[in-house]
Motif scaffolding. Structure first.
Motif, short mmCIF file in Angstrom:
data_model
loop_
_atom_site.label_atom_id
_atom_site.label_comp_id
_atom_site.label_asym_id
_atom_site.label_seq_id
_atom_site.Cartn_x
_atom_site.Cartn_y
_atom_site.Cartn_z
N ASP A 180 18.73 -14.37 -30.04
CA ASP A 180 18.81 -15.81 -29.78
C ASP A 180 18.51 -16.11 -28.32
O ASP A 180 18.39 -17.28 -27.94
CB ASP A 180 20.20 -16.35 -30.17
N GLY A 230 24.18 -11.25 -33.84
CA GLY A 230 25.45 -10.88 -34.47
C GLY A 230 26.52 -11.91 -34.15
O GLY A 230 26.54 -12.46 -33.05
N ARG A 233 26.24 -18.54 -34.25
CA ARG A 233 26.62 -18.66 -32.83
C ARG A 233 26.34 -20.11 -32.46
O ARG A 233 25.23 -20.61 -32.67
CB ARG A 233 25.79 -17.72 -31.95
N GLU A 272 22.80 -0.44 -24.27
CA GLU A 272 23.53 -0.70 -23.04
C GLU A 272 24.90 -1.31 -23.33
O GLU A 272 25.10 -1.92 -24.38
CB GLU A 272 22.75 -1.69 -22.16
N THR A 273 25.78 -1.19 -22.34
CA THR A 273 27.12 -1.78 -22.47
C THR A 273 27.00 -3.30 -22.62
O THR A 273 26.26 -3.94 -21.87
CB THR A 273 27.94 -1.43 -21.20
N GLY A 274 27.68 -3.82 -23.63
CA GLY A 274 27.73 -5.28 -23.84
C GLY A 274 26.48 -5.86 -24.48
O GLY A 274 26.29 -7.07 -24.48
N ILE A 275 25.64 -5.02 -25.08
CA ILE A 275 24.38 -5.53 -25.66
C ILE A 275 24.60 -6.14 -27.06
O ILE A 275 23.70 -6.77 -27.62
CB ILE A 275 23.30 -4.43 -25.68
N GLY A 276 25.80 -5.92 -27.61
CA GLY A 276 26.12 -6.52 -28.92
C GLY A 276 26.22 -5.52 -30.06
O GLY A 276 26.09 -5.88 -31.23
N LYS A 277 26.52 -4.26 -29.74
CA LYS A 277 26.60 -3.19 -30.77
C LYS A 277 27.74 -3.47 -31.75
O LYS A 277 27.53 -3.51 -32.96
CB LYS A 277 26.79 -1.80 -30.11
N TYR A 289 25.97 -23.19 -29.88
CA TYR A 289 25.63 -23.50 -28.48
C TYR A 289 25.64 -25.02 -28.31
O TYR A 289 25.57 -25.77 -29.30
CB TYR A 289 24.24 -22.94 -28.15
N SER A 330 33.75 -1.72 -23.50
CA SER A 330 33.63 -0.62 -22.54
C SER A 330 33.47 -1.20 -21.15
O SER A 330 33.06 -2.34 -21.00
CB SER A 330 32.41 0.24 -22.84
P1 GTP Z 1 30.40 -2.35 -25.45
O1 GTP Z 1 31.00 -1.71 -26.64
O2 GTP Z 1 31.43 -2.81 -24.46
O3 GTP Z 1 29.32 -1.55 -24.82
O4 GTP Z 1 29.70 -3.72 -25.89
P2 GTP Z 1 28.90 -3.96 -27.23
O5 GTP Z 1 27.51 -3.49 -27.09
O6 GTP Z 1 29.68 -3.49 -28.38
O7 GTP Z 1 28.82 -5.57 -27.22
P3 GTP Z 1 29.77 -6.56 -27.98
O8 GTP Z 1 29.48 -6.58 -29.43
O9 GTP Z 1 31.17 -6.31 -27.57
O10 GTP Z 1 29.24 -7.93 -27.38
C1 GTP Z 1 29.29 -8.22 -26.02
C2 GTP Z 1 29.13 -9.71 -25.83
O11 GTP Z 1 27.88 -10.13 -26.34
C3 GTP Z 1 30.19 -10.50 -26.57
O12 GTP Z 1 30.55 -11.60 -25.77
C4 GTP Z 1 29.46 -11.00 -27.81
O13 GTP Z 1 29.94 -12.24 -28.29
C5 GTP Z 1 28.05 -11.17 -27.29
N1 GTP Z 1 27.08 -11.02 -28.34
C6 GTP Z 1 27.10 -10.13 -29.34
N2 GTP Z 1 26.03 -10.31 -30.13
C7 GTP Z 1 25.33 -11.32 -29.60
C8 GTP Z 1 24.12 -11.97 -29.97
O14 GTP Z 1 23.47 -11.63 -30.95
N3 GTP Z 1 23.68 -12.98 -29.18
C9 GTP Z 1 24.35 -13.36 -28.07
N4 GTP Z 1 23.86 -14.35 -27.37
N5 GTP Z 1 25.48 -12.78 -27.71
C10 GTP Z 1 25.97 -11.79 -28.46
#
Ligand code: GTP
Ligand code: MG
Length: 455
Positions: free
Chosen positions: A212, A264, A279, A75-80, A281, A97
């Protein structure tokens, strides 16, 4: 020789080397095979040098470089992007995205990386808009199509007369990292459908993203649940190979840790007197490379250090082979003919040519028949129309003739009437003249009489 072939060869060599310790039953199998093939086994009197063949291959493949293609589905923003950056310890600068794309699409980006003297051409393919549409029916089809398109491109290259596989950029997907949301519940239908439609085409390694966000006990339960759901739905995920003794133990134990729960981050945080990727917190620090915090190291170890070559090989020998076989069968090629006799390419080609020729002739004949039938039908229609026209013409001719006769009759009557009228007119005129003449003399006599009376 393409770098993948070289490395496969190398793997074979190392495989054979580890087989130096193989059992006597295996050895006798090999000996039997040699006997069957009628090859004599000889011992040499001294060194000749072909033992350097593996080194030659290593040197050549190092010169050529390697290629590896990763597909990230999630999914979008899942951390790829963050996970890929963390895995390769570099910033690939992938932009975010939006959630508002009407369709899922795939975005591929190729990079050149180098570690010591080994060059790696890495292609990262990301899904864009996956899981964002209300109707998710078409979400996985673009991914399947993309994978097939890469296989098709390779097959087309292989089938060319003038092939250039040597410097061909192999874009076939070697591994699919499937990102699962850390819900703690179960797999979404979309995840199951997508993995099911991809499992025969690509090596799937499922990962629980943003691990996490889930507690340790929940994570264990979640992992067990995910695996049982994958098994009960018949989804085949990639198993780290256990046939090579040198890595069998570690791979077997890692298979038990699937799906890997990953975190990640490219952020460096000071822990003790060391800077580590983590990361941070308000309540603490999650260390990416700490195995008690997450499975990131396990994933990196398995994906990059131990099984990268196996992933490449599986892609070629299993997934591409299946695609190629189905495609060639679709095209009418087969290895065995009737009565299980082997069929050569030439024979298949000839048979196919005959089949196509026969089919063409049958179609031509059919078209000819159809043409004749259509001409006949058209002729009948035209003849009918001609007959109708002729009948109409005859009818009109008859009507015209009758009209003419009637008119002739009327003309005659009219002429007779004119003649009669002319006669009457002439008689009238004579009578009128006579009358005027007679009445003129009477008037004169009356006038004269009147005049004489006055006088
Ligand atoms: P798109 O390419 O836009 O679909 O997003 P993506 O899947 O590439 O996700 P991206 O790596 O850009 O991460 C989206 C958000 O999730 C960012 O704010 C990251 O810092 C956060 N994020 C990435 N990995 C992790 C993780 O392992 N844990 C947490 N809590 N947040 C994470
Ligand atoms: Mg991204």
């Amino acid at each position: 020789m393409a770098s993948s072939e070289v490395s496969r060869h190398l793997l074979f060599q190392s495989h054979m080397a580890t087989k130096g310790t193989c059992t006597s039953s295996q050895l006798s199998d090999d000996e039997q095979k040699v006997k069957r093939e009628n090859v004599r086994s000889l011992s040499m009197c001294g060194h000749v040098g072909f033992e350097s063949l593996p080194d030659q291959l290593v040197n050549r493949s190092i010169q050529q470089g390697f290629c590896f293609n990763i597909l990230c589905v999630g999914e979008t923003g899942i951390g790829k992007s963050t996970l890929i950056d963390t895995l390769f310890n570099t910033n690939f600068e992938d932009c975010e995205s939006s959630h508002f794309y009407p369709h899922v699409r795939l975005k591929a980006q190729t990079y050149e990386l180098q570690e010591s003297n080994v060059r790696l051409k890495l292609t990262v393919v990301n899904t864009v808009g996956f899981g964002d549409q209300i109707n998710k029916e078409e979400s996985y089809q673009p991914i399947v199509d993309y994978i097939d398109a890469q296989f098709e491109a390779y097959l087309q290259e292989e089938l060319k007369i003038k092939r250039s596989l040597f410097n061909y950029h192999d874009s076939r997907i070697h591994v699919c990292l499937y990102f699962i949301s850390p819900t703690g519940h179960s797999l979404k239908t979309l995840d199951l459908l997508t993995m099911k439609s991809l499992d025969s085409k690509v090596n799937i390694i499922p990962v629980i993203a943003k691990a996490d966000a889930i507690s340790k006990t929940e994570l264990q339960k979640f992992k067990i649940k995910l695996m049982s759901e994958l098994v009960s739905n018949g989804v085949q995920i990639y198993q780290f190979p256990t046939d090579d003794e040198t890595i069998a133990k570690i791979n077997a134990s890692m298979n038990g840790h699937l799906p890997f729960a990953v975190v990640g981050s490219m952020e460096e945080v000071k822990v003790g007197n060391k800077m580590v990727k983590a990361r941070q917190y308000p309540w603490g620090v999650v260390q990416v490379e700490n195995e008690s915090h997450c499975d990131f190291v396990k994933l990196r170890e398995m994906l990059i250090c131990t099984n990268m070559e196996d992933l490449r090989e599986q892609t070629h020998t299993r997934h591409y082979e299946l695609y190629r076989r189905c495609k060639l069968e679709e095209m009418g090629f087969k290895d065995m003919g009737p009565e299980n006799k082997p069929v050569s390419l030439q024979e298949t080609y000839e048979a196919k040519r005959h089949e196509i020729y026969g089919e063409r002739q049958r179609k031509e004949e059919e078209m000819k028949q159809m043409f004749v039938q259509r001409v006949k039908e058209k002729e009948a229609i035209l003849k009918e129309a001609e007959r109708e026209l002729q009948a109409k013409f005859e009818h009109l001719k008859r009507v015209h003739h009758e009209e003419r006769l009637k008119l002739e009759e009327k003309r005659k009557l009219l002429e007779e009437e004119i003649i009669a009228f002319s006669r009457k007119k002439a008689a009238c005129e004579i009578y009128q003249n006579q009358y005027f003449a007679a009445s003129g003399s009477t008037l004169k006599k009356d006038k004269d009489r009147k005049n004489s009376n006055y006088m």
